[in-house]
Write a protein that holds these residues in place. Structure first.
Motif, PDB file in Angstrom:
ATOM      1  N   ALA A 195       0.821  -1.210   0.000  1.00  0.00           N
ATOM      2  CA  ALA A 195       0.000   0.000   0.000  1.00  0.00           C
ATOM      3  C   ALA A 195       0.860   1.267   0.000  1.00  0.00           C
ATOM      4  O   ALA A 195       1.982   1.282   0.498  1.00  0.00           O
ATOM      5  N   HIS A 196       0.284   2.324  -0.558  1.00  0.00           N
ATOM      6  CA  HIS A 196       0.876   3.663  -0.511  1.00  0.00           C
ATOM      7  C   HIS A 196      -0.215   4.617  -0.043  1.00  0.00           C
ATOM      8  O   HIS A 196      -1.276   4.694  -0.658  1.00  0.00           O
ATOM      9  N   TYR A 197       0.034   5.354   1.019  1.00  0.00           N
ATOM     10  CA  TYR A 197      -0.959   6.307   1.493  1.00  0.00           C
ATOM     11  C   TYR A 197      -0.316   7.286   2.471  1.00  0.00           C
ATOM     12  O   TYR A 197       0.773   7.049   2.986  1.00  0.00           O
ATOM     13  N   ASP A 198      -1.030   8.393   2.694  1.00  0.00           N
ATOM     14  CA  ASP A 198      -0.594   9.425   3.637  1.00  0.00           C
ATOM     15  C   ASP A 198      -1.797   9.761   4.512  1.00  0.00           C
ATOM     16  O   ASP A 198      -2.692  10.515   4.102  1.00  0.00           O
ATOM     17  N   VAL A 199      -1.823   9.206   5.712  1.00  0.00           N
ATOM     18  CA  VAL A 199      -2.959   9.394   6.612  1.00  0.00           C
ATOM     19  C   VAL A 199      -3.094  10.858   7.025  1.00  0.00           C
ATOM     20  O   VAL A 199      -4.197  11.418   7.044  1.00  0.00           O
ATOM     21  N   GLY A 200      -1.960  11.501   7.340  1.00  0.00           N
ATOM     22  CA  GLY A 200      -1.998  12.893   7.767  1.00  0.00           C
ATOM     23  C   GLY A 200      -2.593  13.803   6.701  1.00  0.00           C
ATOM     24  O   GLY A 200      -3.431  14.667   6.998  1.00  0.00           O
ATOM     25  N   TYR A 201      -2.156  13.619   5.465  1.00  0.00           N
ATOM     26  CA  TYR A 201      -2.687  14.432   4.364  1.00  0.00           C
ATOM     27  C   TYR A 201      -4.185  14.209   4.210  1.00  0.00           C
ATOM     28  O   TYR A 201      -4.952  15.165   4.022  1.00  0.00           O
ATOM     29  N   THR A 202      -4.628  12.964   4.281  1.00  0.00           N
ATOM     30  CA  THR A 202      -6.047  12.646   4.115  1.00  0.00           C
ATOM     31  C   THR A 202      -6.887  13.286   5.213  1.00  0.00           C
ATOM     32  O   THR A 202      -7.964  13.834   4.961  1.00  0.00           O
ATOM     33  N   ILE A 203      -6.388  13.232   6.457  1.00  0.00           N
ATOM     34  CA  ILE A 203      -7.124  13.835   7.572  1.00  0.00           C
ATOM     35  C   ILE A 203      -7.226  15.347   7.398  1.00  0.00           C
ATOM     36  O   ILE A 203      -8.300  15.939   7.592  1.00  0.00           O
ATOM     37  N   TRP A 204      -6.122  15.998   7.030  1.00  0.00           N
ATOM     38  CA  TRP A 204      -6.146  17.445   6.837  1.00  0.00           C
ATOM     39  C   TRP A 204      -7.068  17.838   5.692  1.00  0.00           C
ATOM     40  O   TRP A 204      -7.823  18.806   5.788  1.00  0.00           O
ATOM     41  N   PHE A 205      -7.032  17.091   4.605  1.00  0.00           N
ATOM     42  CA  PHE A 205      -7.896  17.372   3.451  1.00  0.00           C
ATOM     43  C   PHE A 205      -9.361  17.265   3.861  1.00  0.00           C
ATOM     44  O   PHE A 205     -10.171  18.168   3.575  1.00  0.00           O
ATOM     45  N   ASN A 206      -9.699  16.174   4.536  1.00  0.00           N
ATOM     46  CA  ASN A 206     -11.084  15.988   4.982  1.00  0.00           C
ATOM     47  C   ASN A 206     -11.512  17.049   5.989  1.00  0.00           C
ATOM     48  O   ASN A 206     -12.653  17.523   5.963  1.00  0.00           O
ATOM     49  N   ALA A 207     -10.593  17.405   6.892  1.00  0.00           N
ATOM     50  CA  ALA A 207     -10.925  18.394   7.921  1.00  0.00           C
ATOM     51  C   ALA A 207     -11.204  19.760   7.299  1.00  0.00           C
ATOM     52  O   ALA A 207     -12.174  20.438   7.667  1.00  0.00           O
ATOM     53  N   ILE A 208     -10.365  20.176   6.372  1.00  0.00           N
ATOM     54  CA  ILE A 208     -10.556  21.472   5.713  1.00  0.00           C
ATOM     55  C   ILE A 208     -11.869  21.480   4.931  1.00  0.00           C
ATOM     56  O   ILE A 208     -12.643  22.445   4.986  1.00  0.00           O
ATOM     57  N   MET A 209     -12.140  20.392   4.208  1.00  0.00           N
ATOM     58  CA  MET A 209     -13.375  20.320   3.437  1.00  0.00           C
ATOM     59  C   MET A 209     -14.592  20.298   4.368  1.00  0.00           C
ATOM     60  O   MET A 209     -15.637  20.866   4.045  1.00  0.00           O
ATOM     61  N   THR A 210     -14.462  19.680   5.532  1.00  0.00           N
ATOM     62  CA  THR A 210     -15.554  19.664   6.510  1.00  0.00           C
ATOM     63  C   THR A 210     -15.857  21.062   7.022  1.00  0.00           C
ATOM     64  O   THR A 210     -17.023  21.476   7.096  1.00  0.00           O
ATOM     65  N   VAL A 211     -14.809  21.811   7.387  1.00  0.00           N
ATOM     66  CA  VAL A 211     -14.998  23.176   7.902  1.00  0.00           C
ATOM     67  C   VAL A 211     -15.647  24.057   6.837  1.00  0.00           C
ATOM     68  O   VAL A 211     -16.602  24.793   7.119  1.00  0.00           O
ATOM     69  N   VAL A 212     -15.142  23.983   5.608  1.00  0.00           N
ATOM     70  CA  VAL A 212     -15.714  24.789   4.523  1.00  0.00           C
ATOM     71  C   VAL A 212     -17.170  24.410   4.283  1.00  0.00           C
ATOM     72  O   VAL A 212     -18.044  25.277   4.129  1.00  0.00           O
ATOM     73  N   GLY A 213     -17.456  23.100   4.274  1.00  0.00           N
ATOM     74  CA  GLY A 213     -18.820  22.639   4.063  1.00  0.00           C
ATOM     75  C   GLY A 213     -19.769  23.107   5.144  1.00  0.00           C
ATOM     76  O   GLY A 213     -20.893  23.540   4.865  1.00  0.00           O
ATOM     77  N   LEU A 214     -19.324  23.043   6.397  1.00  0.00           N
ATOM     78  CA  LEU A 214     -20.185  23.475   7.506  1.00  0.00           C
ATOM     79  C   LEU A 214     -20.413  24.990   7.488  1.00  0.00           C
ATOM     80  O   LEU A 214     -21.510  25.460   7.813  1.00  0.00           O
ATOM     81  N   LEU A 215     -19.395  25.751   7.110  1.00  0.00           N
ATOM     82  CA  LEU A 215     -19.571  27.201   6.998  1.00  0.00           C
ATOM     83  C   LEU A 215     -20.566  27.552   5.897  1.00  0.00           C
ATOM     84  O   LEU A 215     -21.431  28.425   6.070  1.00  0.00           O
ATOM     85  N   LEU A 216     -20.462  26.867   4.763  1.00  0.00           N
ATOM     86  CA  LEU A 216     -21.409  27.097   3.663  1.00  0.00           C
ATOM     87  C   LEU A 216     -22.816  26.668   4.061  1.00  0.00           C
ATOM     88  O   LEU A 216     -23.800  27.328   3.714  1.00  0.00           O
ATOM     89  N   GLN A 217     -22.898  25.565   4.797  1.00  0.00           N
ATOM     90  CA  GLN A 217     -24.204  25.093   5.254  1.00  0.00           C
ATOM     91  C   GLN A 217     -24.830  26.068   6.218  1.00  0.00           C
ATOM     92  O   GLN A 217     -26.045  26.332   6.168  1.00  0.00           O
ATOM     93  N   ARG A 218     -24.026  26.639   7.092  1.00  0.00           N
ATOM     94  CA  ARG A 218     -24.539  27.624   8.051  1.00  0.00           C
ATOM     95  C   ARG A 218     -25.067  28.860   7.326  1.00  0.00           C
ATOM     96  O   ARG A 218     -26.136  29.392   7.662  1.00  0.00           O
ATOM     97  N   LYS A 219     -24.325  29.322   6.335  1.00  0.00           N
ATOM     98  CA  LYS A 219     -24.761  30.478   5.538  1.00  0.00           C
ATOM     99  C   LYS A 219     -26.061  30.162   4.803  1.00  0.00           C
ATOM    100  O   LYS A 219     -26.993  30.964   4.798  1.00  0.00           O
ATOM    101  N   MET A 220     -26.122  28.986   4.205  1.00  0.00           N
ATOM    102  CA  MET A 220     -27.309  28.597   3.459  1.00  0.00           C
ATOM    103  C   MET A 220     -28.529  28.467   4.359  1.00  0.00           C
ATOM    104  O   MET A 220     -29.629  28.890   4.015  1.00  0.00           O
TER     105      MET A 220
END
Length: 266
Positions: free
Chosen positions: A234-259
């Motif tokens: 296997a080849h993977y980067d757990v840290g990168y995946t967590i940060w990517f998901n976390a950033i997308m989660t924050v952006v999604g929740l902010l957009l959801q709050r605005k909506m």
């Protein structure tokens, strides 16, 4: 004072739980009804799709870059696609048809998203478990997972990605109608790049780095390492995946709050 605040929080969580449960039951009945096998379609449908893909791969003797059993490779790959793809489909444009629900002060747009995401998570996960158990008992092409904890961890990363993407796109689709139209061709392009049909180790080194920029590839590599163990490099980067998901989660929740502040019940 602190005990009172904790009591208020517990009460709010109980109300939130009842709201999400009620929305879950409503969604199940609306989508599957009470006839035939009813809610069992929740996981039978993704099972049939995954089995169809596995059968086609087997018939064509497809090459996926390794000596792993093709049925197991297809099941782990296409179950993950159904997980994140169905989540986004169920959230995009889901608020407008359910505006009447928002007259209830305890129901918010995020509750509609959460209920649908839980439903898709349960369906895709149940489908994966049932297929692995059935083929594990009745086929020599699938062995039992070598590291169940790692498999679950990779699956949760994939589910997190799907949920974050679904909330983000769902929130955007309420303001921009073209999001739904753009997502249809975009997801067809994303499917072959998601890692479902290839092994990263079989790619050239430069292409491996590009492939691992997608969280789905990282999550699926973890799932397959947990499933196949020593047979899978296997080849993977757990840290990168967590940060990517976390950033997308924050952006999604902010957009959801605005909506949610702008949406008007009808």
């Amino acid at each position: 004072m602190q005990n009172r605040e904790m009591g208020d929080l517990a009460g709010s969580l109980r109300v939130q739980g009842r709201v999400i449960y009620a929305l879950l039951m409503r969604e199940v009945l609306t989508r599957y009804g009470r006839h035939n096998i009813g809610f069992l379609w929740l996981f039978v449908e993704p099972m049939l799709f995954t089995l169809g893909v596995a059968a086609i791969w087997t018939a064509l003797n497809s090459v996926h870059g390794s000596n792993l059993p093709i049925i197991a490779f297809a099941i782990t790959g296409y179950s993950s696609i159904l997980l994140w793809r169905n989540m986004t489909f169920r959230c995009i444009g889901s608020i407008q048809p359910n505006l009447s629900l928002l007259y209830h002060r305890n129901i918010k747009p995020i509750d509609i998203y959460i209920s649908r995401l839980i439903l898709e998570m349960v369906g895709a996960t149940t489908s994966l478990i049932v297929l692995c158990v059935v083929f594990g008992f009745f086929s020599s092409g699938i062995t039992w997972p070598e590291n169940l904890a790692e498999l679950i961890g990779g699956w949760m990363l994939l589910a997190w990605f799907g949920m974050a993407l679904a909330v983000l796109l769902g929130s955007l689709s309420e303001d921009f109608e073209f999001i739904e139209k753009l997502w249809h061709p975009a997801q067809y392009l994303l499917v072959p790049l998601s890692g479902a049909a290839f092994q990263v180790d079989s790619l050239p080194p430069r292409v491996q780095a590009l492939a691992l920029m997608l969280p789905t590839v990282n999550g699926l590599e973890i799932v397959r390492e947990g499933f196949f163990g020593s047979k899978f490099h296997a080849h993977y980067d757990v840290g990168y995946t967590i940060w990517f998901n976390a950033i997308m989660t924050v952006v999604g929740l902010l957009l959801q709050r605005k909506m949610s502040r702008e949406v008007t019940p009808e």
